[in-house]
Design a protein around this motif. Structure first.
Motif, short mmCIF file in Angstrom:
data_model
loop_
_atom_site.label_atom_id
_atom_site.label_comp_id
_atom_site.label_asym_id
_atom_site.label_seq_id
_atom_site.Cartn_x
_atom_site.Cartn_y
_atom_site.Cartn_z
N ALA A 180 -14.43 8.31 -14.06
CA ALA A 180 -12.97 8.73 -13.32
C ALA A 180 -13.66 8.77 -11.76
CB ALA A 180 -12.83 9.92 -13.60
N PHE A 181 -12.50 8.47 -10.99
CA PHE A 181 -12.62 8.72 -9.47
C PHE A 181 -11.45 9.38 -8.92
CE2 PHE A 181 -10.69 4.57 -9.52
CZ PHE A 181 -9.48 4.65 -8.88
N ARG A 182 -11.65 9.96 -7.74
CA ARG A 182 -10.62 10.72 -7.12
C ARG A 182 -10.30 10.29 -5.71
NH1 ARG A 182 -9.05 15.83 -9.33
NH2 ARG A 182 -10.26 16.44 -11.16
N HIS A 183 -9.32 10.22 -5.45
CA HIS A 183 -8.84 10.07 -4.06
C HIS A 183 -7.63 10.63 -3.47
CE1 HIS A 183 -5.98 6.89 -4.90
NE2 HIS A 183 -6.75 5.99 -5.29
N ASP A 184 -7.02 10.45 -2.36
CA ASP A 184 -5.79 11.18 -1.91
C ASP A 184 -4.68 11.42 -2.91
OD1 ASP A 184 -7.42 11.09 0.34
OD2 ASP A 184 -6.28 9.99 1.67
N LEU A 185 -4.62 10.16 -3.57
CA LEU A 185 -3.24 10.27 -4.61
C LEU A 185 -3.48 10.92 -5.85
CD1 LEU A 185 -1.88 6.85 -3.59
CD2 LEU A 185 -1.39 8.83 -2.68
N GLY A 186 -4.78 11.12 -6.16
CA GLY A 186 -5.12 11.95 -7.49
C GLY A 186 -6.36 11.52 -8.11
N ARG A 187 -6.33 11.95 -9.44
CA ARG A 187 -7.44 11.65 -10.15
C ARG A 187 -7.50 10.23 -11.16
NH1 ARG A 187 -9.38 12.11 -15.65
NH2 ARG A 187 -11.58 12.56 -15.85
N TYR A 188 -8.36 9.30 -11.27
CA TYR A 188 -8.23 8.22 -12.06
C TYR A 188 -9.12 8.19 -13.12
CZ TYR A 188 -4.47 6.85 -8.37
OH TYR A 188 -3.62 7.06 -7.88
N GLY A 189 -8.88 8.41 -14.28
CA GLY A 189 -9.70 8.49 -15.52
C GLY A 189 -9.20 7.04 -16.19
N PRO A 190 -9.83 7.03 -17.28
CA PRO A 190 -10.08 5.96 -18.33
C PRO A 190 -8.25 5.33 -18.65
CG PRO A 190 -11.58 7.36 -18.95
CD PRO A 190 -10.81 8.13 -18.09
N GLY A 191 -8.07 4.11 -18.37
CA GLY A 191 -6.70 3.56 -18.55
C GLY A 191 -5.84 3.93 -17.41
N ASP A 192 -6.34 4.66 -16.32
CA ASP A 192 -5.44 4.77 -15.28
C ASP A 192 -5.49 3.67 -14.43
OD1 ASP A 192 -4.21 7.30 -15.44
OD2 ASP A 192 -6.09 8.29 -14.95
N PHE A 193 -4.24 3.26 -13.74
CA PHE A 193 -3.97 2.08 -13.01
C PHE A 193 -3.57 2.45 -11.53
CE2 PHE A 193 -1.56 -1.78 -11.36
CZ PHE A 193 -2.30 -2.70 -11.86
N ASP A 194 -4.21 1.75 -10.62
CA ASP A 194 -4.31 2.26 -9.16
C ASP A 194 -3.68 0.73 -8.44
OD1 ASP A 194 -4.39 3.51 -6.77
OD2 ASP A 194 -6.61 3.35 -6.45
N GLU A 195 -2.43 0.81 -8.34
CA GLU A 195 -2.08 -0.45 -7.65
C GLU A 195 -1.71 -0.22 -5.88
OE1 GLU A 195 1.64 -1.54 -9.58
OE2 GLU A 195 2.17 -2.98 -8.07
N ALA A 196 -2.80 -0.50 -5.35
CA ALA A 196 -2.98 -0.38 -3.81
C ALA A 196 -2.43 -1.60 -3.04
CB ALA A 196 -4.28 0.07 -3.54
N ASP A 197 -1.99 -1.39 -2.12
CA ASP A 197 -1.76 -2.52 -1.07
C ASP A 197 -2.20 -2.00 0.34
OD1 ASP A 197 0.39 -1.04 0.19
OD2 ASP A 197 2.00 -2.27 -1.36
N GLU A 198 -1.42 -2.97 1.36
CA GLU A 198 -2.10 -2.69 2.70
C GLU A 198 -1.67 -1.30 3.29
OE1 GLU A 198 -0.43 -5.36 1.72
OE2 GLU A 198 1.55 -5.06 2.28
N SER A 199 -0.70 -0.74 2.59
CA SER A 199 -0.19 0.66 3.18
C SER A 199 -1.00 1.60 2.65
CB SER A 199 1.36 0.84 2.47
OG SER A 199 1.40 0.94 1.05
N VAL A 200 -1.96 1.55 1.62
CA VAL A 200 -3.05 2.71 1.26
C VAL A 200 -4.18 2.69 1.83
CG1 VAL A 200 -3.76 3.34 -0.91
CG2 VAL A 200 -1.64 2.41 -0.96
N GLU A 201 -4.44 3.92 2.03
CA GLU A 201 -5.81 4.30 2.66
C GLU A 201 -6.61 5.16 1.81
OE1 GLU A 201 -7.46 5.90 7.07
OE2 GLU A 201 -5.27 5.75 6.64
N HIS A 202 -7.77 4.52 1.44
CA HIS A 202 -8.37 5.27 0.27
C HIS A 202 -10.10 5.76 0.64
CE1 HIS A 202 -6.81 2.92 -3.32
NE2 HIS A 202 -6.10 4.06 -3.15
N LYS A 203 -10.27 6.80 0.04
CA LYS A 203 -11.82 7.32 0.12
C LYS A 203 -11.72 7.99 -0.99
CE LYS A 203 -13.77 10.73 3.60
NZ LYS A 203 -13.75 11.54 4.69
N PRO A 204 -12.30 7.06 -2.06
CA PRO A 204 -12.57 7.26 -3.24
C PRO A 204 -13.98 8.10 -3.55
CG PRO A 204 -12.12 4.98 -3.21
CD PRO A 204 -12.36 5.53 -1.73
#
Ligand SMILES: [Zn+2]
Length: 214
Positions: free
Chosen positions: A156-180
């Motif tokens: 799993a990883f975490r960033h500003d939008l929450g925790r992402y574990g097995p099966g989770d889908f992170d749909e990021a585009d140019e509007s998203v800033e990440h610090k996983p």
């Protein structure tokens, strides 16, 4: 498996309609194979698509339509079945949609981070890779210049939008800033679709670019 993050309905509709490129479709298919909620949505979209098709007035076909369709089928590469032994992470099997996609060797791209290529049809500028990061790894702060769609396979990883574990889908585009940040405990393995020339301006693209010679 508790899944908290799903593709948008727009993405699931495009997946059901078959309009996503192969790279994005593979990452969405992987999530859908793990998520009964999204499987239901995809079935509903497919049903709506079928109804619309049934209500579309028939159009005249060209005389050679059958020959052209058969010829097109003949040009589709058969699935690769001799890669099955590599379809595991450690002792775990990979989700079914990844079967038949050749996997490259793991390569280091930074402290605690490895990647491997995932073969998809080279029809556009979006590619797929697997990323493996050690527990506690902080990935570089980055913005997206193109799409970066991720399905977590393990860990799993975490960033500003929450925790992402097995099966989770992170749909990021140019509007998203990440610090996983990779969670402590397990190694995190993700399947990622990266949009080609544009996304290669991102931190991940810059790391990978010399290795894949894009
Ligand atoms: Zn889902």
């Amino acid at each position: 498996m508790t899944i908290a993050h799903h593709p948008t309905l727009e993405t699931l509709a495009a997946f059901a309609a078959g309009t996503l490129d192969d790279a994005r479709a593979l990452v969405v298919a992987t999530h859908v194979s793990l998520c009964s909620h999204c499987r239901g949505d995809v079935r509903a979209f497919e049903h709506v698509g079928g109804v619309l098709l049934d209500r579309t007035p028939p159009a005249a076909m060209r005389d050679d339509a059958l020959e052209r369709a058969l010829a097109a089928i003949g040009t589709v590469a058969p699935p690769v079945h001799d890669r099955a032994p590599s379809l595991t992470i450690g002792d775990k099997s990979l989700p079914a949609p990844l079967a038949g996609h050749p996997l490259g060797p793991w390569r280091w791209i930074g402290r605690g981070v490895q990647w491997r290529s995932v073969g998809v049809s080279p029809v556009d500028d979006t590619r797929v890779l697997m990323l493996k990061a050690a527990p506690g790894t902080r990935l570089p702060h980055h913005r997206h210049n193109g799409i970066e769609w991720t399905c977590v396979l393990e860990g799993a990883f975490r960033h500003d939008l929450g925790r992402y574990g097995p099966g989770d889908f992170d749909e990021a585009d140019e509007s998203v800033e990440h610090k996983p940040v990779i969670e402590d405990g397990d190694t995190c393995v993700c399947l990622v679709a990266l949009q080609g020339g544009i996304a290669l301006q991102s931190w991940l693209g810059r790391l990978i670019q010399p290795l894949v010679r894009i």
